[in-house]
Write an enzyme that holds these catalytic residues in place. Structure first.
Site, PDB file in Angstrom:
ATOM      1  N   ALA A 150       0.832  -1.206   0.000  1.00 29.93           N
ATOM      2  CA  ALA A 150       0.000   0.000   0.000  1.00 29.93           C
ATOM      3  C   ALA A 150       0.868   1.259   0.000  1.00 29.93           C
ATOM      4  O   ALA A 150       0.541   2.244  -0.656  1.00 29.93           O
ATOM      5  CB  ALA A 150      -0.936   0.005   1.206  1.00 29.93           C
ATOM      6  N   TYR A 151       1.970   1.211   0.731  1.00 25.92           N
ATOM      7  CA  TYR A 151       2.853   2.377   0.839  1.00 25.92           C
ATOM      8  C   TYR A 151       3.441   2.755  -0.516  1.00 25.92           C
ATOM      9  O   TYR A 151       3.405   3.923  -0.926  1.00 25.92           O
ATOM     10  CB  TYR A 151       3.971   2.059   1.828  1.00 25.92           C
ATOM     11  CG  TYR A 151       4.983   3.163   2.010  1.00 25.92           C
ATOM     12  CD1 TYR A 151       4.709   4.243   2.837  1.00 25.92           C
ATOM     13  CD2 TYR A 151       6.211   3.118   1.372  1.00 25.92           C
ATOM     14  CE1 TYR A 151       5.637   5.254   3.024  1.00 25.92           C
ATOM     15  CE2 TYR A 151       7.150   4.124   1.551  1.00 25.92           C
ATOM     16  CZ  TYR A 151       6.857   5.187   2.377  1.00 25.92           C
ATOM     17  OH  TYR A 151       7.779   6.189   2.544  1.00 25.92           O
TER      18      TYR A 151
END
Length: 274
Positions: A168-169
């Protein structure tokens, strides 16, 4: 207040107006309570800037501001879509305008495919990406009215290519890179500078608490702040560091998938923190 070069020749010839003198500059730092944001606040205060400090922790901001000559303390949560507008109104009431807005708030949570949850991914994207979008939306009308100013967005070298543990990052940082590029194309002709800051590993409290492996080319937050300020003094669009690490990641970005996946799987490079 400073103004970027207007017109096609001006902004194509020099990407951003260099900021070499911070004395009296009205600077709003979002994400100022720790890490890169706090280090930038300390460095810019020493250079004579007028500071507005924002983050979720009002207590940390007030503690930081006690060491400064004068600073506005404006706590906000970047996931609150209305918070930026209210803070901007307070800045306008106090200063009448703003010269530089630095959006450095962000979060990192390690995530692999088997750990993926929608809630965790949504929290990461909301903080890292949508929080920046809300901040930009709140300040752009004022910068256009002023016909000058600058926006600095802290992205991250993890946005260059997909990396393990950054499910996600990494995408949130990749989206920030694209967002900043598009923002530059839209705002540069109107005299507004856009700086994109893509750090590698920076020793921030959140990163040190999450990482359990050796981080290559790790830099401290004060060093990161100085490199950011140096990049802004040169008028660069992208400010990336440490260059021995980020240039390697840029090279990996150029490789075809067949080669890149093999290299990434065998190397110790996992992700980088903005």
């Amino acid at each position: 207040m400073f103004r970027a070069g207007g017109g096609a020749m001006g902004w194509l010839g020099r990407l951003n107006t260099p900021i070499t003198n911070w004395l009296g500059q009205r600077v709003w730092i979002v994400g100022a309570s720790s890490g890169i944001g706090a280090a930038l606040a300390a460095e810019l205060n020493a250079r004579g800037a007028r500071l507005a400090l924002s983050a979720r922790s009002g207590g940390r901001l007030r503690e930081l501001a006690r060491g400064f000559d004068e600073a506005l303390v404006l706590p906000l949560d970047v996931t609150d879509s209305g918070a930026f507008t209210l803070a901007m109104l307070q800045i306008l009431d106090a200063w009448g305008g703003v010269d530089v807005v630095i959006l450095s708030a962000g979060t990192y949570m390690p995530m692999r495919a088997w750990d993926l949850t929608v809630d965790t991914a949504r929290q990461t994207v909301h903080t890292n990406l949508l929080g920046v979008v809300d901040g930009v939306a709140a300040v752009v009308p004022q910068l256009l009215r002023q016909q000058g100013g600058a926006i600095a967005i802290v992205g991250g070298a993890a946005g260059y290519r997909g990396l393990p543990e950054a499910l996600a990052y990494g995408p949130s940082k990749a989206a920030l890179i694209n967002f900043a590029e598009t923002l530059y194309l839209e705002l540069a002709p109107h005299g507004v500078s856009v700086f994109l800051i893509n750090p590698g590993f920076v020793a921030t409290p959140r990163l040190m608490a999450c990482v359990d492996f050796e981080m290559p080319a790790l830099v401290g937050a004060p060093d990161a702040a100085r490199q950011i300020i140096e990049g802004m003094a040169r008028g660069r669009f992208e400010i990336h560091f440490p260059r021995r690490f980020t240039l390697m990641l840029k090279l990996l970005r150029c490789l075809p998938y067949r080669i890149y996946f093999r290299v990434a799987a065998r190397s110790g490079v996992r992700r980088s923190d903005g």
